[in-house]
Design a protein around this motif. Structure first.
Motif, PDB file in Angstrom:
ATOM      1  N   GLU A   1      15.521  31.050  41.208  1.00  0.00           N
ATOM      2  CA  GLU A   1      16.639  31.766  42.433  1.00  0.00           C
ATOM      3  C   GLU A   1      18.019  31.054  43.043  1.00  0.00           C
ATOM      4  O   GLU A   1      19.474  31.211  43.027  1.00  0.00           O
ATOM      5  CB  GLU A   1      16.062  32.519  42.795  1.00  0.00           C
ATOM      6  N   ARG A   2      17.372  29.994  44.150  1.00  0.00           N
ATOM      7  CA  ARG A   2      18.484  28.868  44.759  1.00  0.00           C
ATOM      8  C   ARG A   2      19.631  28.885  43.347  1.00  0.00           C
ATOM      9  O   ARG A   2      20.580  29.158  43.882  1.00  0.00           O
ATOM     10  CB  ARG A   2      17.882  27.761  44.802  1.00  0.00           C
ATOM     11  N   GLU A   3      19.460  28.892  42.272  1.00  0.00           N
ATOM     12  CA  GLU A   3      20.860  28.659  41.035  1.00  0.00           C
ATOM     13  C   GLU A   3      21.478  29.216  41.135  1.00  0.00           C
ATOM     14  O   GLU A   3      22.441  29.366  40.830  1.00  0.00           O
ATOM     15  CB  GLU A   3      19.750  27.979  40.194  1.00  0.00           C
ATOM     16  N   VAL A   4      21.118  30.854  41.320  1.00  0.00           N
ATOM     17  CA  VAL A   4      21.407  32.123  40.913  1.00  0.00           C
ATOM     18  C   VAL A   4      22.540  32.206  42.063  1.00  0.00           C
ATOM     19  O   VAL A   4      23.402  33.149  42.296  1.00  0.00           O
ATOM     20  CB  VAL A   4      20.485  33.335  40.439  1.00  0.00           C
ATOM     21  N   LEU A   5      22.382  31.777  43.260  1.00  0.00           N
ATOM     22  CA  LEU A   5      22.879  31.890  44.350  1.00  0.00           C
ATOM     23  C   LEU A   5      24.404  30.397  44.264  1.00  0.00           C
ATOM     24  O   LEU A   5      25.686  31.225  44.550  1.00  0.00           O
ATOM     25  CB  LEU A   5      21.934  32.379  45.691  1.00  0.00           C
ATOM     26  N   GLN A   6      23.362  30.019  43.875  1.00  0.00           N
ATOM     27  CA  GLN A   6      24.903  28.973  43.374  1.00  0.00           C
ATOM     28  C   GLN A   6      25.569  29.030  41.991  1.00  0.00           C
ATOM     29  O   GLN A   6      26.825  28.707  42.720  1.00  0.00           O
ATOM     30  CB  GLN A   6      24.222  27.682  42.785  1.00  0.00           C
ATOM     31  N   ALA A   7      25.595  30.206  41.728  1.00  0.00           N
ATOM     32  CA  ALA A   7      26.218  30.592  40.922  1.00  0.00           C
ATOM     33  C   ALA A   7      27.194  31.719  41.359  1.00  0.00           C
ATOM     34  O   ALA A   7      28.520  31.911  40.693  1.00  0.00           O
ATOM     35  CB  ALA A   7      25.453  31.367  38.968  1.00  0.00           C
ATOM     36  N   GLU A   8      26.088  32.607  42.001  1.00  0.00           N
ATOM     37  CA  GLU A   8      27.148  33.700  42.832  1.00  0.00           C
ATOM     38  C   GLU A   8      28.067  32.815  43.719  1.00  0.00           C
ATOM     39  O   GLU A   8      29.301  33.148  44.019  1.00  0.00           O
ATOM     40  CB  GLU A   8      26.126  34.848  43.420  1.00  0.00           C
ATOM     41  N   PHE A   9      27.469  32.324  44.483  1.00  0.00           N
ATOM     42  CA  PHE A   9      28.772  30.787  45.458  1.00  0.00           C
ATOM     43  C   PHE A   9      29.966  30.536  44.938  1.00  0.00           C
ATOM     44  O   PHE A   9      31.173  30.124  45.402  1.00  0.00           O
ATOM     45  CB  PHE A   9      27.670  30.057  46.010  1.00  0.00           C
ATOM     46  N   VAL A  10      29.831  29.673  43.369  1.00  0.00           N
ATOM     47  CA  VAL A  10      30.617  28.892  42.677  1.00  0.00           C
ATOM     48  C   VAL A  10      31.930  30.009  42.945  1.00  0.00           C
ATOM     49  O   VAL A  10      33.182  30.284  42.432  1.00  0.00           O
ATOM     50  CB  VAL A  10      30.266  28.904  41.640  1.00  0.00           C
ATOM     51  N   ALA A  11      31.174  31.787  41.826  1.00  0.00           N
ATOM     52  CA  ALA A  11      32.044  32.592  41.769  1.00  0.00           C
ATOM     53  C   ALA A  11      32.941  33.153  42.632  1.00  0.00           C
ATOM     54  O   ALA A  11      34.276  33.612  42.693  1.00  0.00           O
ATOM     55  CB  ALA A  11      31.128  34.270  41.148  1.00  0.00           C
ATOM     56  N   TRP A  12      32.292  33.425  43.756  1.00  0.00           N
ATOM     57  CA  TRP A  12      32.223  33.454  45.119  1.00  0.00           C
ATOM     58  C   TRP A  12      34.013  32.679  45.375  1.00  0.00           C
ATOM     59  O   TRP A  12      35.159  33.337  45.735  1.00  0.00           O
ATOM     60  CB  TRP A  12      31.788  33.847  46.289  1.00  0.00           C
ATOM     61  N   SER A  13      33.330  30.970  45.336  1.00  0.00           N
ATOM     62  CA  SER A  13      34.571  30.130  45.916  1.00  0.00           C
ATOM     63  C   SER A  13      35.658  29.995  45.455  1.00  0.00           C
ATOM     64  O   SER A  13      36.921  29.827  45.314  1.00  0.00           O
ATOM     65  CB  SER A  13      33.616  29.212  45.832  1.00  0.00           C
ATOM     66  N   GLN A  14      35.964  31.262  44.068  1.00  0.00           N
ATOM     67  CA  GLN A  14      36.673  30.799  43.160  1.00  0.00           C
ATOM     68  C   GLN A  14      37.297  32.854  42.992  1.00  0.00           C
ATOM     69  O   GLN A  14      38.326  33.079  42.410  1.00  0.00           O
ATOM     70  CB  GLN A  14      36.613  30.645  41.363  1.00  0.00           C
ATOM     71  N   ASP A  15      36.870  33.119  43.716  1.00  0.00           N
ATOM     72  CA  ASP A  15      37.237  34.539  43.875  1.00  0.00           C
ATOM     73  C   ASP A  15      38.840  34.856  44.705  1.00  0.00           C
ATOM     74  O   ASP A  15      37.761  34.876  45.760  1.00  0.00           O
ATOM     75  CB  ASP A  15      35.990  35.738  43.414  1.00  0.00           C
ATOM     76  N   PRO A  16      39.884  35.263  44.374  1.00  0.00           N
ATOM     77  CA  PRO A  16      40.555  35.346  45.309  1.00  0.00           C
ATOM     78  C   PRO A  16      40.270  36.754  46.013  1.00  0.00           C
ATOM     79  O   PRO A  16      41.204  36.044  47.132  1.00  0.00           O
ATOM     80  CB  PRO A  16      42.351  35.711  44.208  1.00  0.00           C
ATOM     81  N   ALA A  17      40.196  38.066  45.999  1.00  0.00           N
ATOM     82  CA  ALA A  17      39.520  38.682  46.373  1.00  0.00           C
ATOM     83  C   ALA A  17      38.866  38.410  47.821  1.00  0.00           C
ATOM     84  O   ALA A  17      38.965  39.033  48.822  1.00  0.00           O
ATOM     85  CB  ALA A  17      39.254  39.429  45.715  1.00  0.00           C
ATOM     86  N   ALA A  18      37.390  37.733  46.879  1.00  0.00           N
ATOM     87  CA  ALA A  18      36.288  37.244  48.283  1.00  0.00           C
ATOM     88  C   ALA A  18      36.975  36.118  48.882  1.00  0.00           C
ATOM     89  O   ALA A  18      37.283  36.162  50.146  1.00  0.00           O
ATOM     90  CB  ALA A  18      35.855  36.720  47.410  1.00  0.00           C
ATOM     91  N   GLN A  19      38.040  35.408  48.890  1.00  0.00           N
ATOM     92  CA  GLN A  19      38.506  34.639  49.680  1.00  0.00           C
ATOM     93  C   GLN A  19      39.348  34.833  50.669  1.00  0.00           C
ATOM     94  O   GLN A  19      39.400  34.781  52.039  1.00  0.00           O
ATOM     95  CB  GLN A  19      39.143  33.244  48.942  1.00  0.00           C
ATOM     96  N   GLN A  20      40.017  36.146  50.306  1.00  0.00           N
ATOM     97  CA  GLN A  20      40.706  36.568  51.399  1.00  0.00           C
ATOM     98  C   GLN A  20      40.592  37.537  52.033  1.00  0.00           C
ATOM     99  O   GLN A  20      40.869  37.422  53.721  1.00  0.00           O
ATOM    100  CB  GLN A  20      42.080  37.540  50.474  1.00  0.00           C
TER     101      GLN A  20
END
Length: 804
Positions: free
Chosen positions: A127-146
């Motif tokens: 499950e940590r790898e799932v959260l890692q994948a979420e983190f990668v997507a989050w870090s590259q999502d302009p809306a999330a970063q804003q």
């Protein structure tokens, strides 16, 4: 549709400390639970950011009593329900909705997963790898970063500035200290004193209380724990600018307890686009095109108010001056009429809400309106912002919502356009066909849904000679914006979609308001011209959602486009379907129906099926994440094939998620589902991955599809029978909500089925045996209905063909 709900649910604290809110709504067809734990991402030890979010994920991985395949998520999905969870700064929410007869078993699973999580090391590592994948997507999502960047104006030490989602570096599951912290957090907060359970359903209050008491008996007992107070926000306001976006933030360190209701009330009127208000004035001055005000944080006397403006960066200083001027005007007004209208629209929202919406509303524990304590809190908030006694004279309060007022009964029912005296009563949309004569009215009023409730639905479809350009589509959407907002407040969801040559206007919800809303919407749409303003740009979607949004356009392909709205309307042909409308509502629709543009036509052609080939469409998602969506339609529109596809979808949902997300860890966004697009039934399989490219994702999906016959063979006769029954129950009138039933019947009309479609579908599901299901699985594997693949990469080699 449920009868008007009582404004306040029953609330009490059980003997073991669990707080419960119980809402009895006789007309509901489903039941829902919302469980709030007073602990969130800001309550974890500083050494382990993301621990609360990680625990939320772990709780869904199964227990000894209910393994993952029998746990809450699999159980709810198997019964056609809804389930999800959310970790916020100071709370964690778990919520689900089920048919009432299956509800108690859902509560059993929720209580067990909260009290007895398995939490073994192998599960945690996966499950940590799932959260890692979420983190990668989050870090590259302009809306999330804003969104994350909004807090940069706060002190660096405040927890709002921290990282709380969790990733491979912060979740050191191999460390004994982390395991101790994880168990301590669970034991400290996941107990009765820290929880609130909200139940909503048709059961009596006595039955709901018995369910709540049984649920509570399964949980660890504890006293309420005082959550650590946050550091001061230490600022009053600040601003941030971005490309065509401006943000104003107002921070409050000592607001009263009723400030949640006060901020919600303030934001509602700030967001109004009506003449005399802030947004309308900013638009007139060409300073901003859009405004969205929302409270983004509220805890222990602290609050943070965010105002986002769709505007160039150089306008923000002037916008701020106009904002303070409007707030000063607003602070000096008599709020009595606004409070009355606000209470009316909140009551209407409750009246048209389903069980899940009501349970989640109750878990927020907000006042239903603006009480006197909320008025005092709002005056303090406005004072803290810095309002003054002097303000411009051009401001005025918004006009009342015209759709919230009850309409007068009509003295004479009259006739609707296209009807003769032979059409005066309600008729199903298949009766004329079954009698061997052609329907004379393109708007068909169906008896397939009861007309005894408050809820109804109206579908209006136009067949256009060309697709709307992107610019025209934007102008059409903009034209509806204010009517949509007023309609939503009045309990009606109004949507307009121009998918290639099929344009659809849909109204669902509180039927009494629909005739007037329909009339306004048609006026909005037909007055669009080349000078009409475009709608502001939308928030970017994650890649997989971009593919889902693009899917209808690729199912209905057309090379010809048009930008002359008047010409397209004039040459269009239209038909429609109304469901659940009583005689009074039908009669009141006469004027609106007389204003429908285009040529009435009850013989519009059915949507062409996807060609029996493998088509690939490349969608540029502007993301480093990879995404693929595979659409597998039935080979024909027979109800028997649809029934088989629906049972395959039910059988595949949990194993597909388990295989691609949990075992292969391809990404956090993994789903399979059945969808109907313009009457075409299809199975969808979607994956978004930070590492695996679309060709690899497709290979994994195909391997899964090849294994479906084995899944079917593994089921014994009892298991297969149970799956059939659970699926059939989802379409029973006793459990099927009006909005979902209306959409199914609309899709049935588009597919050419008769108005007893739901009854026929239940019969067809009951006839599915192992042999029939295996045959359907083979047709799916062989792509006999054609496959359409939408992906973030260009088309691979044969057998795939690039779509036009």
């Amino acid at each position: 549709m449920p009868a008007p709900t009582h404004p306040r649910p029953h609330t009490e604290t059980l003997a073991n400390g669990l707080r419960v809110t119980l809402r009895h709504v006789p007309g509901l067809k489903r039941s829902a639970a919302a469980l709030r734990v007073a602990a969130g991402s800001h309550d974890v030890p500083l050494a382990w950011p993301g621990l609360a979010h990680f625990l939320e994920h772990l709780l869904f991985l199964g227990t000894e009593r209910f393994p993952a395949g029998e746990g809450l998520m699999a159980y709810v999905r198997g019964h056609g329900g809804q389930v999800n969870a959310s970790t916020r700064e100071r709370t964690t929410d778990f919520f689900f909705e089920l048919p009432t007869q299956a509800f108690s078993a859902g509560l059993e699973r929720l209580s067990d997963m909260l009290a007895n999580p398995r939490m073994n090391l192998d599960d945690q590592l996966r499950e940590r790898e799932v959260l890692q994948a979420e983190f990668v997507a989050w870090s590259q999502d302009p809306a999330a970063q804003q969104q994350f960047a909004l807090y940069e104006g706060l002190p660096a030490e405040h927890p709002l500035r921290g990282f709380h989602a969790g990733n491979r570096d912060s979740l050191r599951v191999e460390d004994p200290a982390f395991q101790q912290a994880l168990n301590d957090f669970h034991q400290q907060f996941y107990q009765t004193g820290q929880m609130t359970l909200s139940l909503a359903g048709p059961q009596s209050l006595e039955e709901l209380k018995a369910l709540a008491e049984h649920f509570a008996s399964m949980l660890p007992v504890g006293d309420k724990v005082a959550q650590v107070m946050p550091l001061p926000l230490a600022v009053k306001s600040y601003q941030q600018v971005g490309k065509q976006r401006g943000n104003l933030m107002f921070a409050f360190d000592t607001v009263p307890e009723s400030s949640g209701e006060a901020l919600a009330f303030l934001c509602h009127w700030l967001n109004s686009g009506k003449p005399g208000g802030l947004l309308a004035h900013l638009q007139q001055q060409n300073l901003a095109d859009g405004l969205n005000a929302v409270p983004v944080y509220h805890f222990a006397g602290q609050a943070l108010l965010h105002l986002e403006f769709t505007a160039p960066s150089e306008s923000l200083t002037a916008i701020r001056e106009h904002l303070r001027d409007w707030l000063s005007f607003f602070a000096q007004q008599d709020w009595a009429p606004l409070r009355e209208e606000y209470a009316a629209l909140l009551q209407r929202q409750q009246q048209v809400s389903g069980a899940l919406q009501l349970a989640r509303l109750d878990s927020e524990q907000l006042e239903h309106g603006l009480a006197d304590s909320g008025v005092a809190a709002l005056r303090q908030i406005l004072g803290d912002i810095g309002t003054v006694d002097n303000f411009s004279e051009h401001w005025h309060l918004p006009a009342a919502n015209p759709f919230l007022r009850a309409s007068e009964p009509l003295a004479n029912a009259g006739l609707i356009r296209g009807q003769t005296s032979a059409h005066r009563g309600l008729r199903t949309f298949a009766q004329d066909r079954s009698r061997g004569r052609r329907e004379r009215s393109p708007m068909q009023f169906s008896q397939a849904l009861t007309d005894s409730g408050d809820e109804g639905a109206i579908y209006l479809r136009w067949y256009m000679e060309a697709a709307a350009t992107a610019d025209l589509h934007s102008r059409l959407q903009r034209s509806l914006r204010q009517t949509q907002q007023d309609a939503r407040e009045a309990g009606v969801e109004l949507t307009f979609n121009a998918s290639v040559t099929q344009w659809l206007l849909k109204l669902t919800g509180f039927q009494e308001s629909m005739p007037s809303i329909l009339e306004h919407a048609l006026k909005n749409l037909t007055q669009v011209d080349a000078n009409s303003p475009r709608s502001e740009s939308e928030t970017p979607l994650i890649p997989l959602r971009q593919l889902l949004k693009a899917l209808p356009e690729h199912v209905l392909q057309s090379a010809k486009t048009g930008d002359d709205a008047k010409h397209l309307w004039t040459t269009s042909r239209w038909d429609g379907l109304a469901l659940g409308l009583n005689q009074q509502t039908q009669s009141a629709m006469g004027l609106a129906l007389s204003r429908i543009p285009g040529i009435p036509d009850n013989q519009l052609p059915a949507t062409e099926a996807i060609a029996v080939q493998k088509h690939w469409s490349h969608i540029d998602t502007a993301s480093s994440e990879h995404a693929l969506l595979l659409c597998c339609p039935t080979a024909n529109r027979d109800i028997a094939d649809e029934a088989a596809w629906r049972l395959l979808a039910q059988l595949c949902q949990t194993p597909f998620y388990q295989r691609l997300r949990v075992e292969l860890q391809l990404g956090y966004a993994v789903f399979s589902a059945l969808r109907q697009i313009q009457g075409q039934t299809a199975l969808l399989f979607g994956v978004q991955s930070p590492s695996a490219k679309p060709a690899e994702l497709l290979e994994h999906i195909q391997q899964f599809l090849n294994g479906i016959p084995a899944l079917i063979e593994q089921l014994d006769d009892v298991g297969l029978s149970q799956h059939r029954q659970k699926l059939a129950d989802q379409f029973d009138d006793a459990t099927l909500a009006g909005k979902e039933a209306a959409e199914l019947l609309w899709q049935a009309k588009l597919a050419g089925h008769s108005s007893d479609y739901l009854e026929q579908l239940i019969v067809a599901i009951g006839l599915l045996d192992r042999k029939t299901l295996l045959s359907a699985a083979q047709r799916l594997i062989n792509a006999e209905g054609g496959w359409l693949c939408l992906a973030s990469d260009p088309v691979p080699q044969t057998p795939w063909q690039a779509a036009n």
